[in-house]
Design a protein around this motif. Structure first.
Motif, PDB file in Angstrom:
ATOM      1  N   THR A 175      -3.220  -4.144  -3.737  1.00  0.00           N
ATOM      2  CA  THR A 175      -2.176  -4.458  -2.752  1.00  0.00           C
ATOM      3  C   THR A 175      -0.787  -4.055  -3.226  1.00  0.00           C
ATOM      4  N   TRP A 210       1.662  -1.706  -3.292  1.00  0.00           N
ATOM      5  CA  TRP A 210       1.868  -0.450  -2.565  1.00  0.00           C
ATOM      6  C   TRP A 210       2.646   0.580  -3.359  1.00  0.00           C
ATOM      7  N   THR A 264      -5.697   6.429   2.459  1.00  0.00           N
ATOM      8  CA  THR A 264      -6.396   5.491   3.343  1.00  0.00           C
ATOM      9  C   THR A 264      -6.098   4.055   2.926  1.00  0.00           C
ATOM     10  N   ARG A 265      -6.197   3.793   1.639  1.00  0.00           N
ATOM     11  CA  ARG A 265      -5.924   2.440   1.144  1.00  0.00           C
ATOM     12  C   ARG A 265      -4.453   2.078   1.362  1.00  0.00           C
ATOM     13  N   TYR A 266      -3.580   3.028   1.130  1.00  0.00           N
ATOM     14  CA  TYR A 266      -2.142   2.804   1.307  1.00  0.00           C
ATOM     15  C   TYR A 266      -1.829   2.442   2.757  1.00  0.00           C
ATOM     16  N   ARG A 306      -3.647   1.039   4.925  1.00  0.00           N
ATOM     17  CA  ARG A 306      -4.135  -0.306   5.248  1.00  0.00           C
ATOM     18  C   ARG A 306      -3.137  -1.391   4.841  1.00  0.00           C
ATOM     19  N   LEU A 307      -2.268  -1.080   3.900  1.00  0.00           N
ATOM     20  CA  LEU A 307      -1.317  -2.070   3.404  1.00  0.00           C
ATOM     21  C   LEU A 307      -0.087  -2.238   4.287  1.00  0.00           C
ATOM     22  N   GLU A 367       2.447  -3.378   6.591  1.00  0.00           N
ATOM     23  CA  GLU A 367       2.714  -4.605   7.343  1.00  0.00           C
ATOM     24  C   GLU A 367       3.838  -4.317   8.333  1.00  0.00           C
TER      25      GLU A 367
END
Length: 167
Positions: A48, A50, A74-76, A78-79, A81
């Protein structure tokens, strides 16, 4: 570097080491792969965090490792907000500016049918949340990238229209 030897479970330490390798490593003959190594370690410890994604995404794409760049991106994404969207979208767009066009194309196309949506989302976030000169400059860069790599003619036309409005 000593910090990560001493505190092996501190992800922020690995982020700082990756930063150092990114900005100063070449001066000392260090390979850019060190950025990836330390970025991966930071993400493994705290997915998490970032800030751990910025340079590794760019470096992986520059080195032609679109699989790693895609996984990190992809993971980035998703973070993201709602309160941080503009800063994160700007940061990512800024990083993508420095990737050679072929690498950027491979990275974005690695999202397959989602690639147009990914860039459209970045462009929309920057335009919606940052009307400053800096934000508009970043939006221009994202629109240019989108024109280069768009899978759909409609998306490319939309990016050209946005770019024409921004200029």
């Amino acid at each position: 570097l000593e910090f990560t030897r001493r505190y092996t479970n501190d992800p922020e330490g690995y982020v700082w080491v990756a930063e150092w390798y990114y900005h100063a490593g070449a001066t000392y003959g260090e390979p850019m792969t060190r950025v990836l190594e330390n970025g991966r370690r930071a993400v493994a410890l705290d997915s998490t965090l970032w800030t751990a994604y910025h340079h590794p995404i760019e470096v992986a794409a520059r080195l032609g490792d679109s699989a790693t760049a895609h996984a990190l991106l992809t993971r980035y994404l998703r973070l993201v907000e709602p309160g941080d969207r503009v800063a994160r979208a700007q940061e990512l767009a800024f990083r993508l500016r420095f990737i050679p066009p072929d690498s950027a194309r491979r990275l974005v196309q690695s999202f397959g049918d989602e690639s147009d949506r990914v860039l459209t989302r970045l462009l929309a976030e920057v335009l919606r949340f940052d009307p400053s000169v800096h934000g508009l400059a970043i939006a221009e860069e994202v629109a240019r990238l989108q024109i280069r790599v768009a899978r759909s003619p409609e998306v490319a036309r939309g990016a050209r229209a946005v770019l024409a409005e921004l200029q």
